[in-house]
Design a protein around this motif. Structure first.
Motif, PDB file in Angstrom:
ATOM      1  N   MET A   1       3.546  10.962 -11.653  1.00  0.00           N
ATOM      2  CA  MET A   1       3.978  11.262 -10.294  1.00  0.00           C
ATOM      3  C   MET A   1       2.942  10.763  -9.284  1.00  0.00           C
ATOM      4  O   MET A   1       3.300  10.105  -8.322  1.00  0.00           O
ATOM      5  N   LYS A   2       1.668  11.073  -9.512  1.00  0.00           N
ATOM      6  CA  LYS A   2       0.615  10.678  -8.590  1.00  0.00           C
ATOM      7  C   LYS A   2       0.509   9.150  -8.506  1.00  0.00           C
ATOM      8  O   LYS A   2       0.376   8.585  -7.428  1.00  0.00           O
ATOM      9  N   LYS A   3       0.624   8.506  -9.659  1.00  0.00           N
ATOM     10  CA  LYS A   3       0.511   7.053  -9.702  1.00  0.00           C
ATOM     11  C   LYS A   3       1.650   6.398  -8.928  1.00  0.00           C
ATOM     12  O   LYS A   3       1.441   5.410  -8.218  1.00  0.00           O
ATOM     13  N   GLN A   4       2.841   6.942  -9.037  1.00  0.00           N
ATOM     14  CA  GLN A   4       3.998   6.386  -8.332  1.00  0.00           C
ATOM     15  C   GLN A   4       3.835   6.522  -6.819  1.00  0.00           C
ATOM     16  O   GLN A   4       4.212   5.619  -6.067  1.00  0.00           O
ATOM     17  N   ILE A   5       3.273   7.622  -6.382  1.00  0.00           N
ATOM     18  CA  ILE A   5       3.036   7.819  -4.942  1.00  0.00           C
ATOM     19  C   ILE A   5       2.069   6.763  -4.416  1.00  0.00           C
ATOM     20  O   ILE A   5       2.292   6.173  -3.365  1.00  0.00           O
ATOM     21  N   PHE A   6       0.990   6.516  -5.169  1.00  0.00           N
ATOM     22  CA  PHE A   6       0.010   5.525  -4.729  1.00  0.00           C
ATOM     23  C   PHE A   6       0.579   4.109  -4.783  1.00  0.00           C
ATOM     24  O   PHE A   6       0.232   3.278  -3.945  1.00  0.00           O
ATOM     25  N   LYS A   7       1.446   3.810  -5.736  1.00  0.00           N
ATOM     26  CA  LYS A   7       2.073   2.493  -5.782  1.00  0.00           C
ATOM     27  C   LYS A   7       2.964   2.281  -4.567  1.00  0.00           C
ATOM     28  O   LYS A   7       2.972   1.207  -3.965  1.00  0.00           O
ATOM     29  N   THR A   8       3.710   3.302  -4.199  1.00  0.00           N
ATOM     30  CA  THR A   8       4.563   3.218  -3.021  1.00  0.00           C
ATOM     31  C   THR A   8       3.721   3.076  -1.762  1.00  0.00           C
ATOM     32  O   THR A   8       4.024   2.273  -0.883  1.00  0.00           O
ATOM     33  N   LEU A   9       2.658   3.845  -1.688  1.00  0.00           N
ATOM     34  CA  LEU A   9       1.752   3.777  -0.544  1.00  0.00           C
ATOM     35  C   LEU A   9       1.102   2.400  -0.443  1.00  0.00           C
ATOM     36  O   LEU A   9       0.935   1.862   0.656  1.00  0.00           O
ATOM     37  N   ALA A  10       0.766   1.801  -1.569  1.00  0.00           N
ATOM     38  CA  ALA A  10       0.178   0.458  -1.568  1.00  0.00           C
ATOM     39  C   ALA A  10       1.161  -0.579  -1.037  1.00  0.00           C
ATOM     40  O   ALA A  10       0.777  -1.494  -0.302  1.00  0.00           O
ATOM     41  N   LYS A  11       2.427  -0.445  -1.383  1.00  0.00           N
ATOM     42  CA  LYS A  11       3.442  -1.376  -0.878  1.00  0.00           C
ATOM     43  C   LYS A  11       3.607  -1.238   0.628  1.00  0.00           C
ATOM     44  O   LYS A  11       3.749  -2.230   1.349  1.00  0.00           O
ATOM     45  N   ILE A  12       3.589  -0.006   1.112  1.00  0.00           N
ATOM     46  CA  ILE A  12       3.705   0.234   2.556  1.00  0.00           C
ATOM     47  C   ILE A  12       2.493  -0.338   3.284  1.00  0.00           C
ATOM     48  O   ILE A  12       2.623  -0.987   4.322  1.00  0.00           O
ATOM     49  N   ASN A  13       1.300  -0.109   2.721  1.00  0.00           N
ATOM     50  CA  ASN A  13       0.071  -0.621   3.335  1.00  0.00           C
ATOM     51  C   ASN A  13       0.079  -2.141   3.404  1.00  0.00           C
ATOM     52  O   ASN A  13      -0.398  -2.731   4.372  1.00  0.00           O
ATOM     53  N   LYS A  14       0.616  -2.783   2.372  1.00  0.00           N
ATOM     54  CA  LYS A  14       0.641  -4.238   2.340  1.00  0.00           C
ATOM     55  C   LYS A  14       1.483  -4.795   3.473  1.00  0.00           C
ATOM     56  O   LYS A  14       1.148  -5.837   4.044  1.00  0.00           O
ATOM     57  N   LYS A  15       2.534  -4.104   3.821  1.00  0.00           N
ATOM     58  CA  LYS A  15       3.418  -4.574   4.890  1.00  0.00           C
ATOM     59  C   LYS A  15       2.895  -4.224   6.285  1.00  0.00           C
ATOM     60  O   LYS A  15       3.095  -4.974   7.229  1.00  0.00           O
ATOM     61  N   ILE A  16       2.211  -3.087   6.412  1.00  0.00           N
ATOM     62  CA  ILE A  16       1.823  -2.599   7.737  1.00  0.00           C
ATOM     63  C   ILE A  16       0.400  -2.988   8.128  1.00  0.00           C
ATOM     64  O   ILE A  16       0.172  -3.493   9.232  1.00  0.00           O
ATOM     65  N   LEU A  17      -0.561  -2.752   7.242  1.00  0.00           N
ATOM     66  CA  LEU A  17      -1.962  -2.955   7.590  1.00  0.00           C
ATOM     67  C   LEU A  17      -2.381  -4.409   7.421  1.00  0.00           C
ATOM     68  O   LEU A  17      -1.868  -5.111   6.556  1.00  0.00           O
ATOM     69  N   PRO A  18      -3.341  -4.860   8.222  1.00  0.00           N
ATOM     70  CA  PRO A  18      -3.784  -6.257   8.139  1.00  0.00           C
ATOM     71  C   PRO A  18      -4.587  -6.521   6.868  1.00  0.00           C
ATOM     72  O   PRO A  18      -5.237  -5.634   6.329  1.00  0.00           O
ATOM     73  N   SER A  19      -4.527  -7.770   6.399  1.00  0.00           N
ATOM     74  CA  SER A  19      -5.291  -8.179   5.228  1.00  0.00           C
ATOM     75  C   SER A  19      -6.555  -8.885   5.713  1.00  0.00           C
ATOM     76  O   SER A  19      -6.493 -10.019   6.211  1.00  0.00           O
ATOM     77  N   TYR A  20      -7.682  -8.222   5.560  1.00  0.00           N
ATOM     78  CA  TYR A  20      -8.934  -8.800   6.039  1.00  0.00           C
ATOM     79  C   TYR A  20      -9.485  -9.842   5.086  1.00  0.00           C
ATOM     80  O   TYR A  20     -10.261 -10.706   5.493  1.00  0.00           O
TER      81      TYR A  20
END
Length: 50
Positions: free
Chosen positions: A1-20
């Motif tokens: 469960m915890k791992k799935q939440i972080f995977k989803t959060l990582a996908k959201i971050n990839k789309k929203i936050l800038p890649s430095y």
């Protein structure tokens, strides 16, 4: 469960936050805000891979 939440959060971050890393940001010259985003993305990625 915890791992799935972080995977989803990582996908959201990839789309929203800038890649430095793609922008070749030098971390020695980065602002505190940029370092906070970088650290947050690193933490989420680490937890998604565990």
């Amino acid at each position: 469960m915890k791992k799935q939440i972080f995977k989803t959060l990582a996908k959201i971050n990839k789309k929203i936050l800038p890649s430095y890393t793609k922008k070749n940001l030098d971390l020695t010259n980065a602002t505190k805000f940029q370092l906070a985003i970088f650290g947050y993305k690193l933490w989420v990625t680490k937890n998604a891979l565990d």
